[in-house]
Design a protein around this motif. Sequence first.
Motif, short mmCIF file in Angstrom:
data_model
loop_
_atom_site.label_atom_id
_atom_site.label_comp_id
_atom_site.label_asym_id
_atom_site.label_seq_id
_atom_site.Cartn_x
_atom_site.Cartn_y
_atom_site.Cartn_z
N MET A 1 14.20 -6.24 -4.08
CA MET A 1 15.03 -6.28 -2.88
C MET A 1 14.44 -7.22 -1.83
N LEU A 2 15.30 -8.00 -1.18
CA LEU A 2 14.89 -8.85 -0.07
C LEU A 2 15.33 -8.19 1.24
N LYS A 3 14.78 -8.67 2.35
CA LYS A 3 15.05 -8.03 3.62
C LYS A 3 16.50 -8.16 4.07
N ASP A 4 17.23 -9.16 3.56
CA ASP A 4 18.65 -9.28 3.90
C ASP A 4 19.53 -8.52 2.92
N LEU B 1 0.79 -1.23 0.00
CA LEU B 1 0.00 0.00 0.00
C LEU B 1 0.82 1.27 0.00
N LEU B 2 2.07 1.20 0.46
CA LEU B 2 2.87 2.42 0.57
C LEU B 2 4.13 2.40 -0.28
N GLY B 3 4.48 1.27 -0.87
CA GLY B 3 5.63 1.23 -1.76
C GLY B 3 6.95 1.57 -1.11
N GLN B 4 7.05 1.31 0.19
CA GLN B 4 8.26 1.60 0.95
C GLN B 4 8.77 0.33 1.63
N ILE B 5 10.04 0.34 2.01
CA ILE B 5 10.65 -0.78 2.72
C ILE B 5 10.38 -0.64 4.21
N PRO B 6 9.82 -1.65 4.86
CA PRO B 6 9.61 -1.57 6.31
C PRO B 6 10.94 -1.45 7.05
N VAL B 7 10.87 -0.93 8.26
CA VAL B 7 12.06 -0.75 9.08
C VAL B 7 12.16 -1.92 10.06
N ASP B 8 13.29 -2.59 10.07
CA ASP B 8 13.51 -3.70 10.97
C ASP B 8 13.48 -3.20 12.42
N GLY B 9 12.74 -3.90 13.28
CA GLY B 9 12.64 -3.52 14.68
C GLY B 9 11.57 -2.48 14.95
#
Length: 373
Positions: free
Chosen positions: A310-313, A59-67
Amino acid sequence: GMFKDYNLIFITAESFSKYAIDETLTPTLYQLSQEGFQFNNFYNPTWYLSTIDGEYVNLLGQIPVDGDWSFQHASQNWTPSAIGNQLNELGYHSYAYHDHDAHYYDRTVLHPTLGYNFKAVGSGLTMKSKWPESDLELAEISYEEYMNKEPFNAYYITMSGHLPYNYDFNSMAVKNREAVANLDCSTEVAAYKAANIELDKAVAYLIAQAKEKGVLDQTLFVIVPDHYPYGLKDGLFNELAGKNVEDDKFELYRSTMIIWSPSMKESIPVDKYCSSMDILPTVSNLLGIEYDSRLLAGRDAMSECEPLIMLKDRSFITDKIKYDAITNEITYITDEKVDDTYVSSKITEVNNRFKYSGDILNTDYFNIVLPEQ
């Protein structure tokens, strides 16, 4: 602008996968996947908080922030790029529905900030079905609210495809058990397929109601997963896929994005590599909405810019290579070889997109450059 001024029905489908689509078991989803855009290289990576991060990306087209609970954090910010807020500026009527507990993940707070009039179980909706609840029932009790209010924008977060995949604790698998009774597969895979039949019924119902009300030809359907069906593990997802995907960190996330309208005269294949990060700019562009692509981590899948998954790692895929950030291993997609400069530039770009997505969230950046009126 191919679908400018169209109504929108957008579905984030629980644990949906390309391998859930079957010509016989899910004929409506199969039809839409064949007649609409065919994204042949679409990936749906998981992030840190599975479903809610999946929604955040969609919905926002952004990468979530870990933590960080990024979606809850974003609900405190101004989000003009969200489809709901974008379309409301154009006079749309926006509604969102979920066939489970309204307060789970604080969705009663999240989705109104994205521009939706939100309803779910315990907050505007009462469901007869139990865990997991019926997507068909959700469609039946919700469509009347918005289909007479063109232009409309309806967003659904579905539930029927939720784990566990068995006949002891999954009411949707039980409901549709007879349809999969003769399949030559494990109980878990059969139950997963049975549960997704309910999603197919829901989509078919919405199409039928839109047709009856005379708005179908002017309506765009977008159906995407929140994450892959990780409730199928220890070889079961391999069984569903018919090949080994569980041991491949990239192929594990290969999935589907359905974008369809009956106004399309023919299907449109898209071979470009794209991911759930690209849904927002892609749909925005198709709807003819003006937006600033520099402020999104994703990109329009129909644009000419180079793809980047992009993957989370921080592993990634371009149109040339797959790069494993843990092992530094490069897998070539084409015969074209790349040098160290190319790889390092992409590593830098990925790191930058992670950084700037975090900065946009942490500084309420949209409220600085596009202040809320």
